[in-house]
Write a protein that holds these residues in place. Sequence first.
Motif, mmCIF file in Angstrom:
data_model
loop_
_atom_site.group_PDB
_atom_site.id
_atom_site.type_symbol
_atom_site.label_atom_id
_atom_site.label_comp_id
_atom_site.label_asym_id
_atom_site.label_seq_id
_atom_site.Cartn_x
_atom_site.Cartn_y
_atom_site.Cartn_z
ATOM 1 N N GLU A 75 67.402 -35.617 38.667
ATOM 2 C CA GLU A 75 68.182 -34.877 37.674
ATOM 3 C C GLU A 75 67.671 -35.104 36.247
ATOM 4 O OE1 GLU A 75 71.143 -35.325 41.099
ATOM 5 O OE2 GLU A 75 69.593 -36.564 40.173
ATOM 6 N N PHE A 76 67.111 -36.272 35.979
ATOM 7 C CA PHE A 76 66.602 -36.549 34.636
ATOM 8 C C PHE A 76 65.385 -35.686 34.313
ATOM 9 C CE2 PHE A 76 69.186 -40.285 35.383
ATOM 10 C CZ PHE A 76 69.761 -40.522 34.142
ATOM 11 N N GLN A 77 64.547 -35.417 35.313
ATOM 12 C CA GLN A 77 63.424 -34.516 35.066
ATOM 13 C C GLN A 77 63.924 -33.087 34.809
ATOM 14 O OE1 GLN A 77 62.279 -36.779 38.318
ATOM 15 N NE2 GLN A 77 62.585 -37.997 36.463
ATOM 16 N N TYR A 78 64.994 -32.702 35.503
ATOM 17 C CA TYR A 78 65.574 -31.375 35.238
ATOM 18 C C TYR A 78 66.109 -31.291 33.812
ATOM 19 C CZ TYR A 78 65.600 -30.931 40.379
ATOM 20 O OH TYR A 78 65.268 -30.880 41.710
ATOM 21 N N VAL A 79 66.730 -32.358 33.345
ATOM 22 C CA VAL A 79 67.215 -32.376 31.959
ATOM 23 C C VAL A 79 66.036 -32.263 30.993
ATOM 24 C CG1 VAL A 79 68.384 -33.746 30.183
ATOM 25 C CG2 VAL A 79 69.311 -33.672 32.510
ATOM 26 N N ALA A 80 64.932 -32.913 31.311
ATOM 27 C CA ALA A 80 63.749 -32.837 30.446
ATOM 28 C C ALA A 80 63.254 -31.401 30.333
ATOM 29 C CB ALA A 80 62.646 -33.743 30.987
ATOM 30 N N VAL A 81 63.210 -30.681 31.448
ATOM 31 C CA VAL A 81 62.771 -29.289 31.410
ATOM 32 C C VAL A 81 63.741 -28.455 30.582
ATOM 33 C CG1 VAL A 81 62.288 -27.227 32.778
ATOM 34 C CG2 VAL A 81 61.543 -29.478 33.603
ATOM 35 N N ASP A 82 65.048 -28.670 30.771
ATOM 36 C CA ASP A 82 66.047 -27.948 29.976
ATOM 37 C C ASP A 82 65.904 -28.270 28.489
ATOM 38 O OD1 ASP A 82 67.125 -26.780 32.245
ATOM 39 O OD2 ASP A 82 68.786 -28.199 32.414
ATOM 40 N N LEU A 83 65.639 -29.527 28.189
ATOM 41 C CA LEU A 83 65.452 -29.962 26.804
ATOM 42 C C LEU A 83 64.274 -29.234 26.158
ATOM 43 C CD1 LEU A 83 65.972 -32.250 24.518
ATOM 44 C CD2 LEU A 83 64.070 -33.431 25.666
ATOM 45 N N LEU A 84 63.143 -29.206 26.852
ATOM 46 C CA LEU A 84 61.948 -28.566 26.298
ATOM 47 C C LEU A 84 62.101 -27.054 26.226
ATOM 48 C CD1 LEU A 84 59.256 -30.729 28.104
ATOM 49 C CD2 LEU A 84 59.890 -30.829 25.681
ATOM 50 N N ASP A 85 62.839 -26.497 27.163
ATOM 51 C CA ASP A 85 63.112 -25.062 27.104
ATOM 52 C C ASP A 85 63.985 -24.732 25.893
ATOM 53 O OD1 ASP A 85 63.434 -22.343 27.833
ATOM 54 O OD2 ASP A 85 65.232 -22.824 28.974
ATOM 55 N N LYS A 86 65.017 -25.508 25.692
ATOM 56 C CA LYS A 86 65.957 -25.243 24.597
ATOM 57 C C LYS A 86 65.289 -25.371 23.235
ATOM 58 C CE LYS A 86 70.008 -24.767 22.568
ATOM 59 N NZ LYS A 86 70.733 -23.462 22.595
ATOM 60 N N HIS A 87 64.449 -26.370 23.075
ATOM 61 C CA HIS A 87 63.838 -26.644 21.771
ATOM 62 C C HIS A 87 62.342 -26.333 21.761
ATOM 63 C CE1 HIS A 87 67.625 -28.408 20.676
ATOM 64 N NE2 HIS A 87 67.535 -29.330 21.615
ATOM 65 N N GLY A 88 61.906 -25.474 22.677
ATOM 66 C CA GLY A 88 60.481 -25.206 22.830
ATOM 67 C C GLY A 88 59.799 -24.631 21.615
ATOM 68 N N LYS A 89 60.530 -23.923 20.778
ATOM 69 C CA LYS A 89 59.904 -23.325 19.600
ATOM 70 C C LYS A 89 59.399 -24.378 18.624
ATOM 71 C CE LYS A 89 62.245 -18.857 19.788
ATOM 72 N NZ LYS A 89 63.138 -17.893 19.117
ATOM 73 N N ARG A 90 59.839 -25.625 18.793
ATOM 74 C CA ARG A 90 59.356 -26.699 17.938
ATOM 75 C C ARG A 90 58.026 -27.262 18.409
ATOM 76 N NH1 ARG A 90 64.272 -28.407 17.983
ATOM 77 N NH2 ARG A 90 65.375 -27.767 16.137
ATOM 78 N N LEU A 91 57.647 -26.942 19.630
ATOM 79 C CA LEU A 91 56.390 -27.456 20.160
ATOM 80 C C LEU A 91 55.211 -26.783 19.473
ATOM 81 C CD1 LEU A 91 57.285 -27.608 23.960
ATOM 82 C CD2 LEU A 91 57.341 -29.469 22.286
ATOM 83 N N GLU A 92 54.113 -27.505 19.408
ATOM 84 C CA GLU A 92 52.919 -27.051 18.701
ATOM 85 C C GLU A 92 51.752 -26.950 19.679
ATOM 86 O OE1 GLU A 92 52.678 -30.350 16.095
ATOM 87 O OE2 GLU A 92 54.274 -29.636 14.731
ATOM 88 N N PRO A 93 50.667 -26.277 19.284
ATOM 89 C CA PRO A 93 49.514 -26.196 20.187
ATOM 90 C C PRO A 93 49.062 -27.554 20.718
ATOM 91 C CG PRO A 93 49.220 -24.678 18.378
ATOM 92 C CD PRO A 93 50.473 -25.466 18.067
ATOM 93 N N GLY A 94 49.155 -28.579 19.872
ATOM 94 C CA GLY A 94 48.761 -29.914 20.298
ATOM 95 C C GLY A 94 49.697 -30.542 21.320
ATOM 96 N N SER A 95 50.818 -29.853 21.604
ATOM 97 C CA SER A 95 51.760 -30.359 22.606
ATOM 98 C C SER A 95 51.300 -30.082 24.031
ATOM 99 C CB SER A 95 53.142 -29.712 22.413
ATOM 100 O OG SER A 95 53.659 -29.919 21.120
ATOM 101 N N LEU A 96 50.349 -29.168 24.197
ATOM 102 C CA LEU A 96 49.989 -28.730 25.538
ATOM 103 C C LEU A 96 49.501 -29.858 26.452
ATOM 104 C CD1 LEU A 96 49.821 -26.418 27.508
ATOM 105 C CD2 LEU A 96 47.598 -25.795 26.539
ATOM 106 N N PRO A 97 48.652 -30.781 26.003
ATOM 107 C CA PRO A 97 48.229 -31.855 26.905
ATOM 108 C C PRO A 97 49.400 -32.681 27.448
ATOM 109 C CG PRO A 97 46.754 -31.744 25.040
ATOM 110 C CD PRO A 97 47.895 -30.816 24.727
ATOM 111 N N ALA A 98 50.406 -32.929 26.620
ATOM 112 C CA ALA A 98 51.569 -33.690 27.089
ATOM 113 C C ALA A 98 52.348 -32.894 28.133
ATOM 114 C CB ALA A 98 52.469 -34.052 25.914
ATOM 115 N N LEU A 99 52.438 -31.589 27.952
ATOM 116 C CA LEU A 99 53.119 -30.746 28.936
ATOM 117 C C LEU A 99 52.350 -30.724 30.251
ATOM 118 C CD1 LEU A 99 54.160 -27.747 26.653
ATOM 119 C CD2 LEU A 99 55.573 -29.690 27.378
ATOM 120 N N GLU A 100 51.033 -30.687 30.165
ATOM 121 C CA GLU A 100 50.225 -30.749 31.380
ATOM 122 C C GLU A 100 50.449 -32.076 32.104
ATOM 123 O OE1 GLU A 100 46.082 -29.967 30.678
ATOM 124 O OE2 GLU A 100 46.543 -28.400 29.214
ATOM 125 N N ALA A 101 50.556 -33.151 31.334
ATOM 126 C CA ALA A 101 50.774 -34.469 31.948
ATOM 127 C C ALA A 101 52.116 -34.510 32.676
ATOM 128 C CB ALA A 101 50.700 -35.559 30.882
#
Length: 221
Positions: A75-101
């Motif tokens: 469930e904590f990983q599901y919350v993480a996905v919801d968190l990143l979805d909700k605030h995704g507009k704050r992510l930057e191009p340099g965020s992509l490697p962390a998302l891949e990880a």
Amino acid sequence: MNTGLAALRSALAASAQPERAPAMRAYMREQFDFLGIPTPARRKASASFIRDAATLDASALLALAQALWDQPEREFQYVAVDLLDKHGKRLEPGSLPALEALASSKPWWDTVDGLASWVVGGLVRRHRHLQARMDQLAGVPDPWLRRVAILHQLGWKQDTDSRRLFQYCTANAADTEFFIRKAIGWALREYAYTDADAIRVFVTHTPLSPLSRREALKHLT
């Protein structure tokens, strides 16, 4: 554990139905432990935690998502996905490697698909130069990262780069992995709502697996 995570754990635990956990674990092929929380209850319990992250920058958001990923219950990983979805507009191009990880860690369709279509897809749509990285991911050994590449344009409709979509599907058409074949069919089926004729032509002239072909044509007559 920081106070925010501790409060989230308490909120989730209060909503848990432990008797549901074995079935949830079984559904995910015994790969993950669960508290036993249905999706609506989980989202209600985590709403304030996600809302409190509204002021975090991209680096802090990704660190928080990683901390959630490190928790043992799914469930904590599901919350993480919801968190990143909700605030995704704050992510930057340099965020992509962390998302891949994240996509490569504890990978299964239940987290990878949300990251691919909601989070990575949104980031790449805002920063189109990142599609060059999607081109690379479409050919890496990790099937989950290839699934991210195949699915990242879900919901783009007229903005879909069909050349890339067809290129990724063709490059992976011979793969015997179920989740790759399913992703190909899903991505093509989604684009069929925008350009059905293009999908019919592609499917006719591309040696897809029966699964991919069936999924691609599912809603076409």
